[in-house]
Design an enzyme around this catalytic site. Sequence first.
Site, mmCIF file in Angstrom:
data_model
loop_
_atom_site.group_PDB
_atom_site.id
_atom_site.type_symbol
_atom_site.label_atom_id
_atom_site.label_comp_id
_atom_site.label_asym_id
_atom_site.label_seq_id
_atom_site.Cartn_x
_atom_site.Cartn_y
_atom_site.Cartn_z
ATOM 1 C CB ALA A 286 1.509 -17.452 -3.144
ATOM 2 C CD GLU A 287 1.425 -13.335 3.315
ATOM 3 O OE1 GLU A 287 1.846 -12.222 2.845
ATOM 4 O OE2 GLU A 287 1.887 -13.651 4.175
ATOM 5 C CG MET A 288 3.898 -14.024 -2.716
ATOM 6 S SD MET A 288 4.272 -14.248 -4.178
ATOM 7 C CE MET A 288 3.309 -12.619 -4.956
#
Length: 516
Positions: A286-288
């Site tokens: 994930a990149e959030m």
Amino acid sequence: MIPYRPEPLTDFSVSQNRESFAIALAHVQAQVGKTYPLIIGGETVDTGRYLESYNPSAKTELIGRVAKAGKPEIEQALCAAQRAFASWSETPVVDRAALLFKTAAILRRRKHEFSAWMLLESGKSRAEADADTAEAIDFLEYYGRQMLDLSQRGDAALTPFPGEDNHMEYIPLGVGAIIPPWNFPLAIVTGMTVSAVVAGNTVLLKPASQTPIIAYKMMEALMEAGLPAGVVNFVPGDPEEIGDFMVEHPDIRFISFTGSKHVGLRMNELAAKRIPGQRWIKRFVAEMGGKDAIVVDEGFDIDLAARIIVQSAFGFSGQKCSACSRVIAHASLYDPLIERVAALTRELKVGDVRDEAHFTGPVIDEKAFAKVTSYIDIGKQEGRLVAGGEASQERGYFVQPTVFADVAPTARLMQEEIFGPVVAFAKASSFEEAIAMANQTEFGLTGSVLTRDREHIAYARRKFHVGNLYFNRKCTGAVVGVHPFGGFQMSGTDSKAGGPDYLLLFTQPKAISELL
């Protein structure tokens, strides 16, 4: 193997390049309004239900509509992906890499066409769209080469042992869910998809609801390059209807996600729960998002700092997880720096990006417009408005680049991700205090330090806690293979897209030993 080289950006100051882009834009403009199907197992599927995509610069202009997948289509796509995995996982690495190289060649030949679609569907300027397409090409070229390298890496890393023949190979995980964002509708969609695919996995691609058309065009390029049926299944749909269903499904082996902190945390929670019949611990990549700061040290050139801040904060209307949304400046140059940033900000022209005179275009949709303008209202209570603050959604979703001064480090404007053209300034009395303030957030994605002091550079290298730290340059514009991208804390799993370790996330190492 030919070394990877980043794709050059188009110089739009050259009249021939501007003319070529105008031709491509006219070609794309003539195609708007079409309907696109799902693609499952290499076959087109029209569900009779549709997502409509509109031009955020001209909100009544329909760019296209795509068939909407529901739970039955997700089940169908999972079956297709599982069937395809049996053969694709055993396809030689050189052939999987060749698919990426062929797709890169297609994008390169039609570069302006892909960029023009982004101009219309996401409101990117020519320069921003061109960089997006170039990055998509970079991901294809880079990940193809990285997979070829990875296929040879395992044995070389092992220690020889007398009387045994030992090997280690990186095998694919299985079927994954690819859930990309709308803000890099070609580059990130491409990178997230092909990184998993070149490693031997098969995937369900659920593009963002705001930008499904450019994702479909990427699918067309993959299929033209020879993508086998079922390796990538194109299944757009409402997140509320199919999002949780995909993440929780026992046949999904991994989830690759880029988007908001709120959605990412929910996906992480759902992925961690074992469903009956599930035989693995799901992998979550994930990149959030971020709340990125630029620190300006005393003695730094004020005009240069102002230009770096404006570029970092307002490109693509600040709709980048790496965009500068906080500036922490030393007291000795705080006031003149704000004055210079405000002056440059007032010069920026905002409007329909089909007009080359506009520096930036709209925010993506009505929901984004409401969120950004609500933060401008908050900023008027928390700080001093020095530039911008105006907004209109009469024709498109336009928000003027906005600058607030004298904002407390703990204020909402300095803590919460806005994802729009708003930047807040805070004052620091020392460099150490500035770095401490920069770290005073739950995010840790990018940051820039503008200083000529070598001791301060060394201090920031140790103390500034972000995944991508830049000195004396803007905090946006990571280049594939040059600046592996990903952040700490609530910014995600620090997956480092575009870096030498990224493909490991979509593989599992298998050690094999034979007694001689």
